[in-house]
Design an enzyme around this catalytic site. Structure first.
Site, mmCIF file in Angstrom:
data_model
loop_
_atom_site.group_PDB
_atom_site.id
_atom_site.type_symbol
_atom_site.label_atom_id
_atom_site.label_comp_id
_atom_site.label_asym_id
_atom_site.label_seq_id
_atom_site.Cartn_x
_atom_site.Cartn_y
_atom_site.Cartn_z
ATOM 1 N N ASP A 94 0.801 -1.364 -0.191
ATOM 2 C CA ASP A 94 0.075 0.063 -0.048
ATOM 3 C C ASP A 94 1.002 1.316 0.012
ATOM 4 O OD1 ASP A 94 1.046 -0.154 2.738
ATOM 5 O OD2 ASP A 94 -0.781 0.518 3.450
ATOM 6 N N GLU A 95 1.945 0.988 -0.144
ATOM 7 C CA GLU A 95 3.073 2.378 -0.289
ATOM 8 C C GLU A 95 4.290 2.289 -0.949
ATOM 9 O OE1 GLU A 95 4.522 5.245 3.562
ATOM 10 O OE2 GLU A 95 4.299 3.114 3.837
#
Length: 350
Positions: A94-95
């Site tokens: 997610d990053e």
């Protein structure tokens, strides 16, 4: 991404929207993998024991994780990034860091690129993302948390040093609770106080990480965005439904984990030299033991034997054991020259 796992669950099940939600196990030995923003208002956080989360938020809903779905959505988002730049360095599902100095759309402003990417993510996935924009990795990461959820924030070169100066040490990316406590013991609680520390002093107390801390306190971080970074470790861990009280059961658990790690290493032709065993007691106190061999570990038996010897060094057990982990790292040819040392990384998420 904003509360990524939880947001995916709320997207896919409308009945969960607007409700405090935790992704993870609801049983007595479960752990929160992610929490929605509705749950975070009650103090629920990732890596928190589920019983603690339920006590903080009695209305908390638990859903089991669906990692195959999260990976698929992550791939969608990665494809969006790569429409703008090939220089994408994922940190997790997610990053990611993106270097948009020279970008495929020839957009001259990083803020416009961030806005466009966030809008495209929302349009294609139904999920919101936040962005931090700056001239180096550290400040971009710190900026990304500044307008969450669904926002973005810019730190210019003129603002960098002053932004770091007002930060609490415990909020620095890459500084976990143990390192923050060490800083506090030295009377250092803010970026401004860190900047007053001479380089030799920081090196004396923090070793290789001292130079990185000295630079970051001045808003300096020369690390490059590195797409497709080589894998630096392979590991497996298990939380047991019933605590392991006997050394023989702990050794058996370590051997099974070593077999799982070896399976991945053999399939990917990846062999490291350092074995680390992790043991967490029933009271959540965690200890690790590591050993670096002269040559890469090229046989499952050697990995298993090394892991068993490491855990045997912790006998007799202080208490019953709730979690075991085995990790192999340190493949030949790896270099961390561009990466500052990070003595303690917090388990977290957006």
């Amino acid at each position: 991404m904003d509360a990524f796992y939880a947001s995916v669950e709320q997207r896919d099940d409308p009945s969960l929207r607007g409700r405090p939600l935790a992704v993870g196990g609801s049983k007595a030995r479960g752990v929160v993998a992610a929490a929605s923003y509705e749950a975070r208002r009650f103090g629920v956080r990732s890596a928190m024991p589920s019983v603690t989360a339920q006590r903080l938020c009695p209305e908390l809903l638990f859903v089991p994780p669906r990692f195959e779905v999260y990976r698929a959505v992550s791939r969608q988002i990665r494809d969006i990034y790569e429409e703008y730049t090939p220089l994408v360095e994922p940190l997790s599902l997610d990053e990611a860091y993106l270097d948009v100095t020279t970008n495929l759309k020839e957009i001259p402003w990083a803020t416009r690129i961030a806005t466009a990417i966030r809008a495209t993510i929302l349009e294609r996935t139904g999920l919101t993302a936040s962005a931090g924009i700056s001239y180096n990795k550290f400040l971009a990461k710190m900026a990304s948390d500044h307008r969450k959820p669904n926002g973005q924030f810019v730190i210019t070169p003129e603002q960098g040093a002053d932004f770091v100066a007002q930060l609490e040490i415990a909020r620095f990316h890459g500084i976990g609770p143990a390192t923050a406590k060490k800083f506090h013991g030295l009377g250092i609680r803010t970026g401004a106080e860190l900047r007053e520390c001479p380089l030799p002093f920081l090196q004396q107390h923090f070793g290789k990480a001292g130079a990185a801390f000295h630079a970051i306190a001045r808003g300096i971080d020369h690390r490059q965005v590195r797409p497709d970074r080589p894998r630096k470790s392979s590991g497996s861990e298990t939380t047991y439904g019933t605590d392991l009280a006997e050394p023989a059961a702990v050794e058996e658990g370590v051997a099974k984990l070593a077999a799982q790690v070896w399976d991945w290493c053999a399939r990917h032709d990846w062999f490291g030299r350092t074995v680390t065993v992790k043991l967490r007691y029933a009271d959540f106190h965690t200890v690790t033991r590591s050993r670096t061999l002269a040559r890469p570990i090229a046989a499952e038996a050697l990995l298993a034997a090394t892991a068993r010897e490491l855990v045997q060094g912790l006998f007799p057990l202080e208490k019953a054991v709730r979690l075991l982990g085995v990790t192999v790292s340190g493949a030949e040819g790896e270099s961390d020259e561009e990466e500052p040392a990070q003595p303690s990384l917090d388990f977290g998420g957006g």
